[in-house]
Design an enzyme around this catalytic site. Structure first.
Site, PDB file in Angstrom:
ATOM      1  N   HIS A 143       5.889   4.873  -9.496  1.00  0.00           N
ATOM      2  CA  HIS A 143       5.677   3.317  -8.732  1.00  0.00           C
ATOM      3  C   HIS A 143       4.433   3.430  -7.650  1.00  0.00           C
ATOM      4  O   HIS A 143       4.288   4.782  -7.706  1.00  0.00           O
ATOM      5  CB  HIS A 143       6.886   3.586  -8.266  1.00  0.00           C
ATOM      6  CG  HIS A 143       7.064   2.250  -6.549  1.00  0.00           C
ATOM      7  ND1 HIS A 143       6.675   1.945  -5.552  1.00  0.00           N
ATOM      8  CD2 HIS A 143       7.755   1.238  -6.607  1.00  0.00           C
ATOM      9  CE1 HIS A 143       6.639   0.815  -5.334  1.00  0.00           C
ATOM     10  NE2 HIS A 143       7.924   0.161  -5.984  1.00  0.00           N
ATOM     11  N   GLY A 192      13.572   8.030  -0.417  1.00  0.00           N
ATOM     12  CA  GLY A 192      13.768   6.768  -0.400  1.00  0.00           C
ATOM     13  C   GLY A 192      14.668   5.646   0.339  1.00  0.00           C
ATOM     14  O   GLY A 192      14.056   6.444   1.322  1.00  0.00           O
ATOM     15  N   ASP A 226       4.623 -12.557  -5.964  1.00  0.00           N
ATOM     16  CA  ASP A 226       4.900 -11.121  -6.161  1.00  0.00           C
ATOM     17  C   ASP A 226       4.390 -10.758  -5.275  1.00  0.00           C
ATOM     18  O   ASP A 226       3.063 -10.688  -5.359  1.00  0.00           O
ATOM     19  CB  ASP A 226       4.992 -10.282  -7.797  1.00  0.00           C
ATOM     20  CG  ASP A 226       5.209  -8.972  -7.882  1.00  0.00           C
ATOM     21  OD1 ASP A 226       6.400  -8.616  -6.683  1.00  0.00           O
ATOM     22  OD2 ASP A 226       4.919  -8.660  -7.913  1.00  0.00           O
ATOM     23  N   GLY A 234      14.788   4.637  -4.812  1.00  0.00           N
ATOM     24  CA  GLY A 234      14.137   5.695  -4.517  1.00  0.00           C
ATOM     25  C   GLY A 234      14.326   6.782  -5.577  1.00  0.00           C
ATOM     26  O   GLY A 234      14.188   6.253  -7.156  1.00  0.00           O
ATOM     27  N   VAL A 235      14.381   8.121  -5.157  1.00  0.00           N
ATOM     28  CA  VAL A 235      14.072   8.991  -6.575  1.00  0.00           C
ATOM     29  C   VAL A 235      14.539  10.250  -6.118  1.00  0.00           C
ATOM     30  O   VAL A 235      14.750  10.800  -4.899  1.00  0.00           O
ATOM     31  CB  VAL A 235      12.712   9.229  -6.713  1.00  0.00           C
ATOM     32  CG1 VAL A 235      12.016   8.514  -7.581  1.00  0.00           C
ATOM     33  CG2 VAL A 235      11.693   9.954  -6.121  1.00  0.00           C
ATOM     34  N   ASP A 265       8.138  -8.319 -13.741  1.00  0.00           N
ATOM     35  CA  ASP A 265       7.851  -9.662 -13.317  1.00  0.00           C
ATOM     36  C   ASP A 265       8.056 -10.536 -14.842  1.00  0.00           C
ATOM     37  O   ASP A 265       8.418 -11.456 -14.006  1.00  0.00           O
ATOM     38  CB  ASP A 265       6.407 -10.163 -12.766  1.00  0.00           C
ATOM     39  CG  ASP A 265       6.031  -8.928 -11.715  1.00  0.00           C
ATOM     40  OD1 ASP A 265       6.617  -8.528 -11.083  1.00  0.00           O
ATOM     41  OD2 ASP A 265       5.065  -8.993 -11.606  1.00  0.00           O
TER      42      ASP A 265
END
Length: 285
Positions: A68, A110, A28, A97-98, A231
């Site tokens: 985030h 975003g 990741d 996005g937001v 994850d």
């Protein structure tokens, strides 16, 4: 006991027996290969209506609702531009996005996919976008009251020993793959920097486990190295889940191998230790 001295926790013998068989290592990106603390590097205004400090302040106010790492970068930058308002009607759009309201204005932040969904035309800024992405930066668009106001570019710092670890794994004949929510261009630029040939880009958090499955369907024994809460399904799906110890509790609980020291080179150590231990078991038998 030997692994613990190196700061590697193996949960049971199964992880030790499986690790040496691994043929592909899937990393990741954010928080595993990178420090996970992006910084704002560029702000490109796309409208004459808004000033830079106003755009950054409004974007940061809305991002206050988000967890985030990219949101934290925008918040840090926004705090330098003035007092942040409390967001209203905040909503996170997973992997895109937001959206929310700040200072009486509607703000959407975003990626390109999100802009296309909103019907915002970004064609005029394509060359700027590609230039920033080619510099391995992640770019988000800021839309205020349905008007495209700015592009904000952010970059995350790679962990110091990543290149060394990847070189060592390649020498062992392992295929190295990176998985990220970044767009393909940014992801490829980062891959080139650290010597990763195969990159899964624009992967939504919930689809990470599918990417592990995809590699397994190709006949590979997969080790997944991750740190974040999203994850965990991928760590569970992998033949060997390796959790970076500085990550979230969920990831650490899900991983069969835990790297306490947050040093990616320990992935190499864990695989080597597995091989040597198994050889010793065969020798004793």
């Amino acid at each position: 006991g030997r692994a613990t001295k190196f700061g590697i926790i193996l949960k049971g013998g199964e992880a030790l027996e499986k690790a040496y068989r691994v043929t592909a290592v899937l990393f990741d990106k954010t928080g595993t290969l990178t420090v996970g603390k992006p910084m704002v590097t560029d702000i490109v205004l796309t409208s004459t209506i808004f000033r830079e400090d106003e755009v950054v302040r409004l974007a940061a106010s809305v991002e206050k609702g988000s967890e985030h790492p990219l949101a934290r970068a925008i918040i840090e930058r926004g705090q330098r531009a003035g007092t942040l308002a409390e967001p209203k009607n905040f909503q996170a759009v997973s992997g895109k996005g937001v959206t929310g309201e700040a200072e009486g204005k509607e703000v959407k932040i975003g990626n390109l996919t999100y802009m296309k969904e909103l019907g915002v035309n970004t064609d005029a800024h394509q060359s700027e976008l590609e230039r920033l992405q080619g510099e391995a930066k992640t770019v988000v668009f800021v839309v205020i009251n349905n008007q495209l106001a700015a592009l904000i570019a952010m970059a995350d710092t790679l962990k110091p020993d990543v290149k060394e670890a990847i070189d060592a794994l390649k020498k062992m004949g392992k295929e190295i793959v990176m998985i990220t929510g970044d767009n393909q261009k940014t992801a490829d630029a980062i891959g080139r920097q650290i010597g990763i040939d195969r990159v899964f880009a624009e992967v939504l958090p919930q689809d990470k486990a599918k990417m592990v499955k995809k590699l397994q369907d190709e006949g590979k024994q997969v080790a997944m190295v991750g740190d974040g809460i999203n994850d965990s399904p991928a760590l569970a799906q992998a033949n060997v889940g390796i959790a970076v110890g500085s990550g979230t509790d969920v990831a650490v609980q899900t991983g069969q191998v835990v790297l306490v020291k947050d040093d990616i080179r320990d992935v190499v150590t864990a695989i080597q230790l597995s091989g040597k231990t198994i050889r010793k078991v065969w020798q004793n038998l």
